[in-house]
Design a protein around this motif. Structure first.
Motif, PDB file in Angstrom:
ATOM      1  N   GLY A  56      -9.224 -24.361 -19.709  1.00  0.00           N
ATOM      2  CA  GLY A  56     -10.393 -24.258 -20.568  1.00  0.00           C
ATOM      3  C   GLY A  56     -11.230 -23.008 -20.461  1.00  0.00           C
ATOM      4  O   GLY A  56     -11.920 -22.636 -21.404  1.00  0.00           O
ATOM      5  N   ARG A  57     -11.172 -22.319 -19.344  1.00  0.00           N
ATOM      6  CA  ARG A  57     -11.982 -21.125 -19.162  1.00  0.00           C
ATOM      7  C   ARG A  57     -11.461 -20.353 -17.949  1.00  0.00           C
ATOM      8  O   ARG A  57     -10.580 -20.839 -17.236  1.00  0.00           O
ATOM      9  CB  ARG A  57     -13.466 -21.487 -18.968  1.00  0.00           C
ATOM     10  N   ILE A  58     -11.996 -19.167 -17.709  1.00  0.00           N
ATOM     11  CA  ILE A  58     -11.691 -18.395 -16.508  1.00  0.00           C
ATOM     12  C   ILE A  58     -13.001 -17.829 -15.991  1.00  0.00           C
ATOM     13  O   ILE A  58     -13.714 -17.136 -16.715  1.00  0.00           O
ATOM     14  CB  ILE A  58     -10.712 -17.233 -16.785  1.00  0.00           C
ATOM     15  N   THR A  59     -13.336 -18.150 -14.742  1.00  0.00           N
ATOM     16  CA  THR A  59     -14.577 -17.634 -14.169  1.00  0.00           C
ATOM     17  C   THR A  59     -14.371 -16.926 -12.829  1.00  0.00           C
ATOM     18  O   THR A  59     -15.226 -16.157 -12.404  1.00  0.00           O
ATOM     19  CB  THR A  59     -15.611 -18.764 -13.968  1.00  0.00           C
ATOM     20  N   LEU A  60     -13.245 -17.186 -12.157  1.00  0.00           N
ATOM     21  CA  LEU A  60     -13.000 -16.602 -10.845  1.00  0.00           C
ATOM     22  C   LEU A  60     -11.570 -16.069 -10.769  1.00  0.00           C
ATOM     23  O   LEU A  60     -10.660 -16.612 -11.392  1.00  0.00           O
ATOM     24  CB  LEU A  60     -13.190 -17.649  -9.742  1.00  0.00           C
ATOM     25  N   LEU A  61     -11.391 -15.013  -9.990  1.00  0.00           N
ATOM     26  CA  LEU A  61     -10.076 -14.419  -9.799  1.00  0.00           C
ATOM     27  C   LEU A  61      -9.956 -13.934  -8.354  1.00  0.00           C
ATOM     28  O   LEU A  61     -10.828 -13.216  -7.864  1.00  0.00           O
ATOM     29  CB  LEU A  61      -9.884 -13.240 -10.758  1.00  0.00           C
ATOM     30  N   VAL A  62      -8.881 -14.333  -7.690  1.00  0.00           N
ATOM     31  CA  VAL A  62      -8.549 -13.808  -6.366  1.00  0.00           C
ATOM     32  C   VAL A  62      -7.246 -13.035  -6.492  1.00  0.00           C
ATOM     33  O   VAL A  62      -6.183 -13.617  -6.730  1.00  0.00           O
ATOM     34  CB  VAL A  62      -8.403 -14.923  -5.308  1.00  0.00           C
ATOM     35  N   ASN A  63      -7.333 -11.715  -6.348  1.00  0.00           N
ATOM     36  CA  ASN A  63      -6.147 -10.857  -6.376  1.00  0.00           C
ATOM     37  C   ASN A  63      -5.614 -10.748  -4.963  1.00  0.00           C
ATOM     38  O   ASN A  63      -6.022  -9.875  -4.190  1.00  0.00           O
ATOM     39  CB  ASN A  63      -6.511  -9.469  -6.925  1.00  0.00           C
ATOM     40  N   ASN A  64      -4.696 -11.651  -4.625  1.00  0.00           N
ATOM     41  CA  ASN A  64      -4.167 -11.706  -3.268  1.00  0.00           C
ATOM     42  C   ASN A  64      -2.756 -11.136  -3.147  1.00  0.00           C
ATOM     43  O   ASN A  64      -2.369 -10.657  -2.086  1.00  0.00           O
ATOM     44  CB  ASN A  64      -4.164 -13.164  -2.770  1.00  0.00           C
ATOM     45  N   ALA A  65      -1.983 -11.166  -4.216  1.00  0.00           N
ATOM     46  CA  ALA A  65      -0.602 -10.680  -4.150  1.00  0.00           C
ATOM     47  C   ALA A  65      -0.581  -9.198  -3.770  1.00  0.00           C
ATOM     48  O   ALA A  65      -1.375  -8.403  -4.269  1.00  0.00           O
ATOM     49  CB  ALA A  65       0.097 -10.886  -5.486  1.00  0.00           C
ATOM     50  N   GLY A  66       0.327  -8.848  -2.889  1.00  0.00           N
ATOM     51  CA  GLY A  66       0.433  -7.465  -2.429  1.00  0.00           C
ATOM     52  C   GLY A  66       1.030  -7.432  -1.040  1.00  0.00           C
ATOM     53  O   GLY A  66       1.501  -8.447  -0.529  1.00  0.00           O
ATOM     54  N   GLY A  67       1.002  -6.257  -0.437  1.00  0.00           N
ATOM     55  CA  GLY A  67       1.513  -6.132   0.921  1.00  0.00           C
ATOM     56  C   GLY A  67       2.577  -5.063   1.028  1.00  0.00           C
ATOM     57  O   GLY A  67       3.086  -4.559   0.023  1.00  0.00           O
ATOM     58  N   ALA A  68       2.925  -4.727   2.250  1.00  0.00           N
ATOM     59  CA  ALA A  68       3.996  -3.780   2.561  1.00  0.00           C
ATOM     60  C   ALA A  68       4.100  -3.693   4.078  1.00  0.00           C
ATOM     61  O   ALA A  68       3.139  -3.965   4.799  1.00  0.00           O
ATOM     62  CB  ALA A  68       3.719  -2.395   1.986  1.00  0.00           C
ATOM     63  N   GLY A  69       5.260  -3.302   4.548  1.00  0.00           N
ATOM     64  CA  GLY A  69       5.447  -3.123   5.971  1.00  0.00           C
ATOM     65  C   GLY A  69       5.178  -1.689   6.393  1.00  0.00           C
ATOM     66  O   GLY A  69       4.789  -0.844   5.581  1.00  0.00           O
TER      67      GLY A  69
END
Length: 257
Positions: A88-101
């Motif tokens: 129904g809506r979007i109010t929050l976003l957590v950009n967690n995907a990522g990483g590297a060695g």
């Protein structure tokens, strides 16, 4: 006088969390749901996000599992569209995907270096761009980018990852200016967190060295980062934007050997 506990409530909020199948992303998704939010879960492995969605549903909150690679812009479009349509809506976003060695700068070529930079920065940029209009339509929103202490440490073998997370930090600061006052954008720099991704590298000797170099005397848990993300996403942080929060047990210099 304003009551304190409601300032940390996410009742009525709808969050997108990337990398939500395991580790920090899973912990953030569960914490947001416990605080009252409905959650769209994104990760590459369907079984992982399906399991987290079931945990959230058991709490009585709504959750959708959206499998896909955040490096694919079409997958980001599907994620945003499904969240808007089904929750129904979007109010929050957590950009967690990522990483590297770790990387050897004497061997890493341009293609791999570029891949690390893009993987840690581009999806966050695009998802903010795509979600911010919906947040504004909903009356406002908040973004939390998951960075790393590698962004501020000077250490060997982390030139690619450190540069990528430093770029994410500066992206956070600049986009916070662009999207204010309707969307707040902050980042968290986790220190050493006990995740499945870390476990294969954590020999007993290395773990002890990390503990010895951490003032708090213990390594972090995904829930420590989730608690910080909940604060930054909540009304309690309504006057905070463009900031980088270190959650690292007090470590101020590299302790990885």
């Amino acid at each position: 006088m304003t009551a304190v506990l409601p300032l940390f409530s996410l009742d009525g909020q709808v969050a997108i969390v990337t990398g939500a199948g395991k580790g920090i992303g899973r912990a953030c998704a569960l914490a947001f749901a416990r605080a009252g939010a409905d959650v769209a879960l994104a990760a590459r492995t369907s079984s992982d996000v399906d399991a987290v969605a079931a945990e959230i549903a058991a709490m009585g909150r709504r959750a959708i599992a959206v499998a896909g690679d955040v490096a694919d812009e079409a997958a980001l479009d599907r994620l945003v569209a499904r969240t808007r349509e089904e929750l129904g809506r979007i109010t929050l976003l957590v950009n967690n995907a990522g990483g590297a060695g770790p990387n050897d700068p004497r061997r890493m070529g341009a293609a791999e270096f570029s891949r690390v930079l893009c993987w840690n920065v581009q999806p966050a940029y695009l998802l903010i761009q795509k979600a911010a209009p919906h947040m504004r339509d909903a009356g406002g929103g908040a973004v939390v980018n998951i960075s790393s202490t590698a962004a501020r440490y000077a250490q060997k073998h982390f030139s690619a990852y450190g540069a990528a997370k430093a770029a994410l930090n500066q992206l956070t600061r600049n986009l916070a200016q662009d999207y204010a006052p309707h969307v707040r954008i902050n980042a968290i720099e986790p220190g050493t967190i006990m995740t499945d991704a870390l476990a294969p590298f954590l020999t007993p000797e290395r773990k002890q060295a990390l503990l010895d170099g951490t003032p708090m005397g213990c390594l972090g848990q995904p829930e420590d980062i989730a608690a910080a993300a909940l604060f930054l996403a909540s009304p309690a942080a309504r006057w905070i934007t463009g900031k980088i929060l270190g959650v690292d047990g007090g470590v101020e210099a590299p302790n990885w050997r």
